[in-house]
Scaffold this motif. Structure first.
Motif, mmCIF file in Angstrom:
data_model
loop_
_atom_site.group_PDB
_atom_site.id
_atom_site.type_symbol
_atom_site.label_atom_id
_atom_site.label_comp_id
_atom_site.label_asym_id
_atom_site.label_seq_id
_atom_site.Cartn_x
_atom_site.Cartn_y
_atom_site.Cartn_z
ATOM 1 N N VAL A 16 8.388 -6.861 -7.420
ATOM 2 C CA VAL A 16 8.959 -7.712 -6.491
ATOM 3 C C VAL A 16 9.039 -6.984 -5.358
ATOM 4 O O VAL A 16 10.012 -6.151 -5.230
ATOM 5 C CB VAL A 16 10.152 -8.099 -7.041
ATOM 6 N N PRO A 17 8.251 -7.235 -4.169
ATOM 7 C CA PRO A 17 8.572 -6.439 -3.057
ATOM 8 C C PRO A 17 9.982 -6.492 -2.409
ATOM 9 O O PRO A 17 10.820 -7.600 -2.685
ATOM 10 C CB PRO A 17 7.324 -7.007 -1.990
ATOM 11 N N ILE A 18 10.283 -5.611 -1.685
ATOM 12 C CA ILE A 18 11.604 -5.546 -0.788
ATOM 13 C C ILE A 18 11.608 -6.684 0.221
ATOM 14 O O ILE A 18 12.369 -7.324 0.383
ATOM 15 C CB ILE A 18 11.678 -4.331 -0.113
ATOM 16 N N ASN A 19 10.414 -6.869 1.018
ATOM 17 C CA ASN A 19 10.000 -7.768 1.841
ATOM 18 C C ASN A 19 8.872 -8.801 1.290
ATOM 19 O O ASN A 19 7.854 -8.267 0.996
ATOM 20 C CB ASN A 19 9.768 -7.175 3.229
ATOM 21 N N LEU A 20 9.187 -9.967 1.374
ATOM 22 C CA LEU A 20 8.019 -11.032 0.836
ATOM 23 C C LEU A 20 6.817 -10.921 1.760
ATOM 24 O O LEU A 20 6.793 -10.708 2.973
ATOM 25 C CB LEU A 20 8.548 -12.348 0.923
ATOM 26 N N ARG A 52 -5.839 -1.726 -1.852
ATOM 27 C CA ARG A 52 -7.113 -2.923 -1.643
ATOM 28 C C ARG A 52 -6.902 -4.171 -2.435
ATOM 29 O O ARG A 52 -6.779 -5.157 -2.067
ATOM 30 C CB ARG A 52 -8.538 -2.483 -1.748
ATOM 31 N N TYR A 53 -6.097 -3.853 -3.552
ATOM 32 C CA TYR A 53 -6.048 -4.921 -4.526
ATOM 33 C C TYR A 53 -4.690 -5.694 -3.775
ATOM 34 O O TYR A 53 -4.692 -6.951 -3.906
ATOM 35 C CB TYR A 53 -5.879 -4.671 -5.988
ATOM 36 N N PHE A 54 -3.727 -5.028 -3.330
ATOM 37 C CA PHE A 54 -2.650 -5.587 -2.673
ATOM 38 C C PHE A 54 -3.087 -6.473 -1.539
ATOM 39 O O PHE A 54 -2.531 -7.475 -1.330
ATOM 40 C CB PHE A 54 -1.569 -4.660 -2.279
ATOM 41 N N GLU A 55 -4.145 -6.038 -0.676
ATOM 42 C CA GLU A 55 -4.597 -6.802 0.246
ATOM 43 C C GLU A 55 -5.517 -7.734 -0.118
ATOM 44 O O GLU A 55 -5.364 -8.974 0.599
ATOM 45 C CB GLU A 55 -5.201 -5.750 1.327
ATOM 46 N N PHE A 56 -6.143 -7.684 -1.205
ATOM 47 C CA PHE A 56 -6.965 -8.806 -1.793
ATOM 48 C C PHE A 56 -5.867 -9.974 -1.951
ATOM 49 O O PHE A 56 -6.156 -11.186 -2.002
ATOM 50 C CB PHE A 56 -7.704 -8.072 -2.916
ATOM 51 N N SER A 57 -4.903 -9.557 -2.785
ATOM 52 C CA SER A 57 -3.823 -10.621 -3.136
ATOM 53 C C SER A 57 -3.003 -11.260 -2.137
ATOM 54 O O SER A 57 -1.889 -12.046 -2.015
ATOM 55 C CB SER A 57 -2.824 -9.962 -4.106
ATOM 56 N N THR A 60 0.537 -7.444 3.303
ATOM 57 C CA THR A 60 0.156 -6.504 4.235
ATOM 58 C C THR A 60 0.758 -5.312 3.700
ATOM 59 O O THR A 60 1.730 -5.228 2.937
ATOM 60 C CB THR A 60 0.888 -6.766 5.675
ATOM 61 N N VAL A 61 0.153 -4.071 3.745
ATOM 62 C CA VAL A 61 0.561 -2.998 3.409
ATOM 63 C C VAL A 61 0.703 -1.665 4.240
ATOM 64 O O VAL A 61 0.018 -1.460 5.197
ATOM 65 C CB VAL A 61 -0.653 -2.152 2.331
ATOM 66 N N ASP A 62 1.939 -1.015 4.427
ATOM 67 C CA ASP A 62 2.294 -0.100 5.084
ATOM 68 C C ASP A 62 1.965 1.222 4.425
ATOM 69 O O ASP A 62 3.057 1.508 3.338
ATOM 70 C CB ASP A 62 3.853 -0.144 5.660
ATOM 71 N N TYR A 63 1.017 1.901 4.402
ATOM 72 C CA TYR A 63 0.800 2.925 3.532
ATOM 73 C C TYR A 63 0.785 4.340 4.270
ATOM 74 O O TYR A 63 0.018 4.615 5.162
ATOM 75 C CB TYR A 63 -1.112 2.672 3.219
ATOM 76 N N VAL A 64 1.701 5.051 3.751
ATOM 77 C CA VAL A 64 1.958 6.469 4.301
ATOM 78 C C VAL A 64 1.600 7.446 3.250
ATOM 79 O O VAL A 64 2.051 7.543 2.116
ATOM 80 C CB VAL A 64 3.542 6.746 4.669
#
Length: 468
Positions: A16-20, A52-57, A60-64
């Motif tokens: 469950v992400p913090i931001n939808l 990449r799977y999150f993006e496929f789904s 948007t991904v903030d990846y640091v």
């Protein structure tokens, strides 16, 4: 419903992400004192596949992902090379970017460096001192681990066991500086001729653990969705990050903790590491191996499982990747004589494959079950491509679906187009093979060209070609 195995709770949990629709993700990067070995690359590839799977789904991904560009190893390696620590860092950060690009790892949203965040690190440490969680001792600053009531929960260790272990590994000089053996360094006083920065406690440099607490909260907020890294970072690095960060902010640090398994080598499945001297660098291996094969080999094992690096396993990966590529090329080739219609039966089959693939990947990124579905789709595609009559929309759907599914693993399927110079080079090789009476090679070159739409014609005036 996507589920993730959370190291902190030791169970799978619904994500469950913090931001939808958004994922905030921090992954510990390398200490840049040498080329990365494939054990380091395993972590980068595993979390790139997850990203990449999150993006496929649809996220948007903030990846640091950080670079540790100052520590004991950096100082030692720079001294041995006769260069400065920043020069060493620049060299191997550039090498990291080149090697990870070769295996198709997407650049992080941000790649912060520890030395770019010294003021923030000093401020963070000062706050911990003010809150009573840290103390200065002869120019060093240490964190009071026992004061943080959740210390040891991530690695599932008791504070008493940690104290026994720490007592065995702390040297006498450091032991005298510490209030407690389990306390860890936030700031280290500079030794003579050592890279340093001014601080309220004298000249020095950050400890290893503090940098990730500073950079993750600076760029992702006091609480973010996912913190990842190698299994070996679970303790003490990630344990210490939690203690530092939550002591300062009073907030939960990361909602999900993810740790990838090791790469092992040899009959004893020994962990690959620089300290053991049993490592192979990505820089060296891709000189003789298609980087896509290395990527495929690593990306198709579930991230928490160990990977055994061996010539046999690499060969298996190469063979499996070739099957996928060949199926893609077969579909592309049949577009030349396809009928301009589509079949609802094929659409239904593809939807079923995608649904099963998604179900596998939603189960803690189970790439092994996911790639098994891809292999079934490959088989179905090959059977379809052998039909006497094929439909254009069906071929296109099968092609794009294969591309989408394997793109999650960092694999790019494409049909190579030959330019005229390359075609003439292959024709010259074929002509030489005919002169050498190597008719098997001659026929192979002719057939390979035909599969790419190039028809060879032998005439009294030489060999000509035309494109279908």
């Amino acid at each position: 419903m996507l589920k993730i195995y959370n190291t902190l709770t030791r169970k799978k949990e619904e994500f469950v992400p913090i931001n939808l629709g958004q994922v905030k993700m921090y992954v510990c990067g390398p200490t840049v004192y040498n080329y990365i070995h494939i054990g380091n690359a395993r972590s980068a590839i595993a979390f790139d596949t997850i990203r990449r799977y999150f993006e496929f789904s649809g996220y948007t991904v903030d990846y640091v992902s950080n670079f540790t560009d100052v520590d004991d190893k950096m100082i030692k390696a720079a001294n041995e090379r006769g260069i400065t620590v920043p020069q060493l860092a620049d060299k191997f950060i550039n090498a990291f970017m080149e090697d990870t690009e070769a295996v198709n790892i997407e650049p992080a949203t941000m790649h912060p460096r520890a030395t770019e965040n010294i003021p923030e690190i000093i401020e963070f440490i000062a706050d911990l001192i003010d809150k009573g969680f840290a103390y200065e001792s002869e120019g060093d600053v240490y964190y009071r681990a026992r004061k943080f009531k959740h210390y040891g929960e991530l690695s599932d260790q008791s504070i008493d066991d940690l104290e026994v272990g720490a007592s065995r590994h702390v040297d006498s000089q450091e032991f005298e500086k510490k209030e407690d053996p389990i306390d860890f360094a936030l700031w280290k006083a500079a030794k003579p001729d050592e890279i340093n920065w001014d601080s309220p406690w004298g000249k020095g440099r950050p400890g290893w653990h503090i940098e990730c607490s500073v950079m993750s909260t600076k760029y992702l907020g006091d609480t973010f969705d996912i913190h990842g890294g190698g299994q070996d970072l679970q303790f003490p690095h990630h344990e210490n990050e939690i203690a530092q960060s939550e002591a300062r902010t009073g907030q939960k640090f990361a909602n999900y903790w993810m740790h990838n398994g090791f790469v092992t080598v040899g009959e004893d499945n020994e962990k690959m590491s620089k300290s053991l001297g049993n490592f192979v660098t990505v820089h060296d291996i891709i000189k003789n191996l298609d980087p896509q094969v290395l990527r495929f080999f690593m990306a198709t094992t579930q991230y928490r499982r160990p990977i055994q690096y061996s010539p046999l396993n690499i060969a298996d990966a190469q063979n499996n990747l070739s099957h996928i590529q060949n199926a893609f090329e077969n579909l592309d080739y049949r577009l030349n004589d396809a009928q301009p219609e589509s079949s609802t039966d094929v659409t239904a089959e593809v939807d079923n494959y995608v649904s099963r693939y998604t179900a596998a990947m939603d189960d803690d990124f189970n790439v092994q079950n996911g790639i098994a579905v891809v292999y079934e789709l490959v088989k179905y595609s090959n059977v379809y491509a052998e039909r006497e009559v094929v439909l254009k929309d069906d071929l296109t759907l099968l092609k794009t679906t294969l591309q989408r599914l394997v793109a999650v693993f960092g694999i790019e399927l494409r049909v190579e187009t030959l330019d005229d110079a390359k075609i003439m080079e292959l024709i010259a090789q074929r002509n030489q093979a005919r002169l050498d009476k190597d008719f098997a090679m001659s026929d192979k070159i002719r057939d390979d060209l035909k599969n790419q739409g190039i028809i060879i014609e032998d005439t009294p005036n030489g060999t000509r070609y035309r494109k279908e």
